[in-house]
Scaffold this motif. Structure first.
Motif, PDB file in Angstrom:
ATOM      1  N   UNK A 176       0.883  -1.177   0.000  1.00 27.80           N
ATOM      2  CA  UNK A 176       0.000   0.000   0.000  1.00 27.80           C
ATOM      3  C   UNK A 176       0.916   1.222   0.000  1.00 27.80           C
ATOM      4  N   UNK A 177       0.789   2.021  -1.057  1.00 21.22           N
ATOM      5  CA  UNK A 177       1.743   3.117  -1.281  1.00 21.22           C
ATOM      6  C   UNK A 177       1.026   4.467  -1.226  1.00 21.22           C
ATOM      7  N   UNK A 178       1.659   5.443  -0.610  1.00 17.28           N
ATOM      8  CA  UNK A 178       1.094   6.786  -0.555  1.00 17.28           C
ATOM      9  C   UNK A 178       2.169   7.804  -0.879  1.00 17.28           C
ATOM     10  N   UNK A 179       1.792   8.864  -1.593  1.00 19.08           N
ATOM     11  CA  UNK A 179       2.685  10.011  -1.705  1.00 19.08           C
ATOM     12  C   UNK A 179       2.073  11.138  -0.885  1.00 19.08           C
ATOM     13  N   UNK A 180       2.885  11.730  -0.033  1.00 21.92           N
ATOM     14  CA  UNK A 180       2.475  12.844   0.827  1.00 21.92           C
ATOM     15  C   UNK A 180       3.186  14.110   0.356  1.00 21.92           C
ATOM     16  N   UNK A 181       2.420  15.088  -0.124  1.00 18.19           N
ATOM     17  CA  UNK A 181       3.014  16.381  -0.464  1.00 18.19           C
ATOM     18  C   UNK A 181       3.220  17.126   0.851  1.00 18.19           C
ATOM     19  N   UNK A 182       4.438  17.106   1.347  1.00 14.32           N
ATOM     20  CA  UNK A 182       4.742  17.655   2.671  1.00 14.32           C
ATOM     21  C   UNK A 182       5.041  19.150   2.596  1.00 14.32           C
ATOM     22  N   UNK A 183       5.933  19.550   1.691  1.00 11.22           N
ATOM     23  CA  UNK A 183       6.316  20.953   1.569  1.00 11.22           C
ATOM     24  C   UNK A 183       6.132  21.405   0.126  1.00 11.22           C
ATOM     25  N   UNK A 184       6.347  22.696  -0.102  1.00 15.98           N
ATOM     26  CA  UNK A 184       6.245  23.222  -1.463  1.00 15.98           C
ATOM     27  C   UNK A 184       4.810  23.579  -1.830  1.00 15.98           C
ATOM     28  N   UNK A 185       4.600  23.875  -3.101  1.00 15.60           N
ATOM     29  CA  UNK A 185       3.303  24.333  -3.595  1.00 15.60           C
ATOM     30  C   UNK A 185       2.545  23.210  -4.287  1.00 15.60           C
ATOM     31  N   UNK A 186       1.413  22.845  -3.732  1.00 10.84           N
ATOM     32  CA  UNK A 186       0.573  21.840  -4.365  1.00 10.84           C
ATOM     33  C   UNK A 186       0.015  22.325  -5.690  1.00 10.84           C
ATOM     34  N   UNK A 187      -0.327  23.597  -5.759  1.00 11.12           N
ATOM     35  CA  UNK A 187      -0.902  24.124  -7.002  1.00 11.12           C
ATOM     36  C   UNK A 187       0.134  24.169  -8.123  1.00 11.12           C
ATOM     37  N   UNK A 188       1.407  24.432  -7.784  1.00 13.23           N
ATOM     38  CA  UNK A 188       2.448  24.428  -8.820  1.00 13.23           C
ATOM     39  C   UNK A 188       2.648  23.029  -9.385  1.00 13.23           C
ATOM     40  N   UNK A 189       2.632  22.029  -8.514  1.00 10.45           N
ATOM     41  CA  UNK A 189       2.741  20.642  -8.987  1.00 10.45           C
ATOM     42  C   UNK A 189       1.559  20.299  -9.897  1.00 10.45           C
ATOM     43  N   UNK A 190       0.359  20.721  -9.475  1.00 12.39           N
ATOM     44  CA  UNK A 190      -0.830  20.444 -10.283  1.00 12.39           C
ATOM     45  C   UNK A 190      -0.757  21.169 -11.623  1.00 12.39           C
ATOM     46  N   UNK A 191      -0.238  22.401 -11.620  1.00 13.03           N
ATOM     47  CA  UNK A 191      -0.116  23.170 -12.852  1.00 13.03           C
ATOM     48  C   UNK A 191       0.823  22.500 -13.847  1.00 13.03           C
ATOM     49  N   UNK A 192       1.846  21.857 -13.337  1.00 10.97           N
ATOM     50  CA  UNK A 192       2.800  21.144 -14.194  1.00 10.97           C
ATOM     51  C   UNK A 192       2.106  19.996 -14.922  1.00 10.97           C
ATOM     52  N   UNK A 193       1.316  19.200 -14.187  1.00  7.49           N
ATOM     53  CA  UNK A 193       0.608  18.073 -14.792  1.00  7.49           C
ATOM     54  C   UNK A 193      -0.501  18.572 -15.717  1.00  7.49           C
ATOM     55  N   UNK A 194      -1.130  19.681 -15.363  1.00 11.52           N
ATOM     56  CA  UNK A 194      -2.159  20.271 -16.229  1.00 11.52           C
ATOM     57  C   UNK A 194      -1.573  20.621 -17.596  1.00 11.52           C
ATOM     58  N   UNK A 195      -0.390  21.226 -17.581  1.00 12.80           N
ATOM     59  CA  UNK A 195       0.259  21.600 -18.840  1.00 12.80           C
ATOM     60  C   UNK A 195       0.674  20.362 -19.633  1.00 12.80           C
ATOM     61  N   UNK A 196       1.125  19.332 -18.930  1.00  9.68           N
ATOM     62  CA  UNK A 196       1.481  18.080 -19.596  1.00  9.68           C
ATOM     63  C   UNK A 196       0.287  17.516 -20.359  1.00  9.68           C
ATOM     64  N   UNK A 197      -0.869  17.433 -19.701  1.00 13.67           N
ATOM     65  CA  UNK A 197      -2.057  16.891 -20.370  1.00 13.67           C
ATOM     66  C   UNK A 197      -2.526  17.791 -21.506  1.00 13.67           C
ATOM     67  N   UNK A 198      -2.399  19.091 -21.312  1.00 12.44           N
ATOM     68  CA  UNK A 198      -2.798  20.025 -22.368  1.00 12.44           C
ATOM     69  C   UNK A 198      -2.000  19.790 -23.647  1.00 12.44           C
ATOM     70  N   UNK A 199      -0.694  19.557 -23.484  1.00 12.16           N
ATOM     71  CA  UNK A 199       0.181  19.345 -24.645  1.00 12.16           C
ATOM     72  C   UNK A 199       0.067  17.925 -25.203  1.00 12.16           C
ATOM     73  N   UNK A 200      -0.121  16.950 -24.326  1.00  7.68           N
ATOM     74  CA  UNK A 200      -0.105  15.547 -24.749  1.00  7.68           C
ATOM     75  C   UNK A 200      -1.450  15.061 -25.278  1.00  7.68           C
ATOM     76  N   UNK A 201      -2.530  15.729 -24.904  1.00  5.23           N
ATOM     77  CA  UNK A 201      -3.867  15.314 -25.338  1.00  5.23           C
ATOM     78  C   UNK A 201      -4.459  16.285 -26.360  1.00  5.23           C
TER      79      UNK A 201
END
Length: 280
Positions: A176-201
């Motif tokens: 059973x595996x979990x990733x915990x976003x402990x520090x940093x910006x959650x929205x910046x990480x999400x924005x990175x994946x959003x841009x990936x899907x925008x370009x890849x799809x």
């Protein structure tokens, strides 16, 4: 006591802490490592094992992500942003790993009765709730629409996701595996994946449904709790919670019999990745 709580109670928990050394290794090693531990714990060679790991800037893609119509454009963008890219050998979709993300794997033996999939998820959820029980917040387990890699056991506070849970089952072992976003910006990480899907799809119709990312629904624990939480402090909270559910914790690494198994599983993941990247 619930079945999920019972699952956490082990006579011995072996702990393999790779939260520091993982920064100098590819995340491919982590997926080979968890497969090794599933086989080892499932066969009875090893007791229940908890592994913690942190990697440098890496995007972990799911199998479905590799089928995006313009995946190469998305990969080029991520590489320009300074991220390594790997494809994991299990389900789910793209997630972000970096120095502010702590990953925890709990590996259980699947005995006669077997471990129901929700029981595994619930066990991890209970452990995380206990780790942060001293804060006056409610940690919920439900799908957060608009997050990356959404699932029914997304963990959130106030509707903002900070963690996702997955499972890997192999040779009577359950990780059973979990990733915990402990520090940093959650929205910046999400924005990175959003841009990936925008370009890849782009605007293509696809058989598989990919998430419409909303940067506003993701955050780190530091942001949500209003404190400067570190990976090290989170590790201490984790070990304390685990210690309360076992007679003893055993710190260690792979034993001699496990290394050849690891080499085999690691090589499989490497070859699968090479096949994908050579084919695009």
């Amino acid at each position: 006591m619930s079945e999920a709580q019972n699952l956490l109670i082990q006579e011995v928990w072996r702990v393999i802490d790779q939260s520091a050394v993982g920064l100098h290794a590819s995340a491919l090693q982590s997926f080979g490592m968890d497969d090794t531990l599933c086989a080892s714990v499932g066969s009875g060679l090893s007791p229940a094992t908890a592994r913690t790991w942190v990697h440098e800037r890496t995007i972990v893609l799911g199998i479905q992500d590799t089928k995006l119509p313009y995946v190469k454009d998305g990969l080029d963008f991520l590489q320009k942003e300074g991220y390594q890219i790997i494809v994991r050998n299990s389900g789910g979709l793209a997630v972000v790993l970096d120095r502010g993300v702590l990953n925890i794997s709990l590996v259980f033996p699947e005995k006669e009765k077997g471990i129901d999939i929700n029981r595994g998820y619930e066990a991890m959820y209970l452990l995380i709730k206990e780790m942060f029980a001293d804060f006056q917040v409610e940690i919920e387990a439900r799908e957060i629409i608009g997050s990356y890699c959404p699932g029914s056991y997304d963990l959130s506070i106030g509707g903002k996701k900070f963690a996702g849970i997955s499972q890997r089952r192999l040779r009577r072992g359950v990780a059973v595996q979990i990733y915990l976003c402990v520090t940093g910006s959650g929205s910046e990480r999400a924005g990175l994946i959003k841009q990936f899907y925008s370009l890849a799809k782009r605007d293509e119709e696809t058989k598989f449904s990919y998430p419409e990312i909303d940067e506003g629904v993701m955050a780190s624990l530091s942001e949500l709790l209003g404190i400067d939480l570190s990976i090290e402090e989170t590790m201490l909270r984790f070990l304390k919670a685990l210690k309360e559910r076992s007679q003893r914790l055993e710190s260690g690494s792979l034993i001699a019999e496990e290394w050849p198994v690891f080499e085999g599983y690691h090589q499989r993941v490497v070859e699968r990745n090479e096949k994908f990247f050579n084919g695009i």
